[in-house]
Structure formats: C-alpha cells, structure tokens
Design an enzyme around this catalytic site. Structure first.
Site, PDB file in Angstrom:
ATOM      1  N   ARG A 108      -3.730 -10.032   5.386  1.00 32.54           N
ATOM      2  CA  ARG A 108      -4.308 -10.047   4.028  1.00 32.54           C
ATOM      3  C   ARG A 108      -3.240  -9.531   3.074  1.00 32.54           C
ATOM      4  NH1 ARG A 108      -6.943  -6.576   0.479  1.00 32.54           N
ATOM      5  NH2 ARG A 108      -8.601  -7.545  -0.774  1.00 32.54           N
TER       6      ARG A 108
ATOM      7  N   LYS B  44       0.818  -1.215   0.000  1.00 30.21           N
ATOM      8  CA  LYS B  44       0.000   0.000   0.000  1.00 30.21           C
ATOM      9  C   LYS B  44       0.854   1.268   0.000  1.00 30.21           C
ATOM     10  CE  LYS B  44      -4.349  -1.779   1.816  1.00 30.21           C
ATOM     11  NZ  LYS B  44      -5.359  -1.716   2.891  1.00 30.21           N
TER      12      LYS B  44
END
Length: 282
Positions: free
Chosen positions: A259, A225
């Site tokens: 995740r 991210k």
C-alpha cells in the site's frame, strides 16, 4: 505450489506476483501532504496516475488515521468518499476499489451503492462492533490491521511484553472469529506506525515472515511513514528512498500487497524482486 488469491466480485485475483495498492486520500490532514486530494480534478489526476503507473487497487480514505488525528463524523467521511467513488464509478468502472474505513455503516454504503470491492479497517473491528458482521454478510475481502487504541491515542499504547507474540495472537483470535461468521477473504496488515515505536516497527519488519503461518495475504503499508524519516531524519516528502528499501525487504519476506503513495517505485520493486527470486531458483 498453492498461491494465495483474492475473490473480487466472483473473480479470483492471483497473488503469486505481489500487487500494488495506490493511496487516494480525500482528506485535508493526512500525514503526507502530497497525498491530499480535495477537488474533482485532483482526484481524477491521482486515479489516472495510480493506474498508469501499474496500481491494481485504489484505496480511498476519507478519515485521516495519522497520530493525533482529529475525529470526523460518519457524515463527513461519507461526503468525502462520495466524490471519488462517483468519479470511479462513472469513468473507471472496472477498477478494484478499496475503502479505508473502520465504520460498518460506511463500509455497507460503499459496497452496496458504489460497488466497492474491499474494506480496509485500521481497527480490525475494534472501533465498530458491527464491522465483522457487515463484511461477513457482504462477502467482501477484508483487510484487518493491528492497532491499539484509536488514531488519536495509539502512540500511548506501545508497551508490549512480547510484541510479535501479542500481534500474532491478536490476529489468530480475529481470524477464527471471522471464519466462524462466514468471512473467507481476510488480508492481514501488521500495522506499521500504529501503536508502535520506531524500533518496534523495525522489529516487526524483521519478523515479517512469521505471518506466513496464517497462509493469508499479507499487506504492508510503510509508505513515507515516521519509521523512515524519524530514523533517517527529514520529512515524509524526503522518504521515498527509504520506502523503496523497506518495500523491497517486505517483498522478499512475504508481502503480497504493498500500500503506497508512489506506485511506480513500488511496481518497480515488485518487478526487481520477482526477477531476483526467479534467478535464485534457477
């Protein structure tokens, strides 16, 4: 010690050892280009990779939730999901499947038609008022994430008076409501990258242990991210090392589920932190 568990179709999955959730994006526009899978061959190869590398759960998404993502219809989202779900049902019937959707009708169809075990909702019920009732009725584990606004507008909503206090209050109210509706298996996702600046993401990570007060499974999703590549420089493609560092920190501070795009690296992080924890207790 009372370990957390997940009830997956009547079977209790223990979480004394953290587990890894592999991402399967059936989208043309997810933020990490390497995760986009469109054809049956690509989907099947990705499923095999997740399982071979040690993933416990496959999380399928048919709606991109990256910043400024374009909205797609419920019909288009379901069409995307259906291809992967049919492959899984036919060839991997025992795999634990999670569907990443904020739409209650999609959640119900995926559970009732395809045996999906977990619903992963980026909006914690904010974008569909029927979601809480649906997951409570169907008795499936429910991942609820903290986000303000929508994927398209979320980065306009990063003004907090006390971010940690506000996120904890957000979860407390929703957990109470879900429990009153009969939902039992609730997983918290603090929402890294959603309605948060780079600095706020690191503040959130630094205070991860605070979510332990709920006694609920904690999911951390920071894979490749912007909190990594906007801070270090580079792109999502170059962010595996930063992902592993943050995943390791998260594991040492209460994460139960990671995740990720890169399952092998995450599984190795789980194994190493587990070894460190055991040695510290000797």
């Amino acid at each position: 010690m009372n370990y957390k568990t997940l009830n997956i179709k009547g079977t209790l999955i223990p979480l004394e050892k953290p587990i890894v959730m592999g991402i399967l994006n059936i989208t043309p526009d997810s933020f990490y280009a390497g995760s986009r899978k469109q054809s049956e061959a690509e989907i099947e190869k990705r499923i095999q990779t997740i399982l071979e590398e040690g993933g416990t759960i496959i999380d399928i998404g048919g709606y991109s939730s990256r910043p400024d993502a374009i909205d797609v219809s419920s019909e288009e989202e379901m069409k995307r999901l259906q291809m992967a779900l049919e492959i899984l049902n036919k060839q991997y019937p025992d795999v634990i499947i999670s569907v990443d959707t904020f739409r209650a009708d999609i959640a119900r169809r995926c559970i009732e038609r395809y045996g999906v075990a977990i619903i992963n909702d980026i909006s914690a019920g904010e974008l569909d008022p029927n979601m809480f009732e649906t997951v409570a009725d169907l008795r499936v584990p429910y991942i609820m994430m903290h986000m303000r606004g929508t994927p398209k507008t979320m980065q306009q909503h990063t003004n907090y008076t006390n971010m940690m206090s506000e996120i904890i209050q957000y979860f407390a109210e929703k957990v109470k409501r879900l429990h009153l509706m009969g939902a039992n298996d609730i997983i918290l996702d603090p929402g890294f990258g959603f309605s948060k600046t780079v600095d706020q993401n690191y503040e959130l990570m630094s205070n991860l242990k605070e979510f332990g007060l709920f006694g609920l499974p904690l999911l951390v999703g920071i894979s490749r991210k912007s909190m990594i590549y906007k801070y270090l420089g580079g792109t999502p493609t170059e962010s595996l090392n930063g992902t592993t560092v943050l995943n390791t920190f998260a594991l040492l501070n209460g994460a139960d589920i990671l995740r990720v795009h890169d399952v092998k690296a995450a599984v190795e992080a789980v194994r190493i932190t587990e070894k460190l924890t055991v040695n510290c207790q000797l």
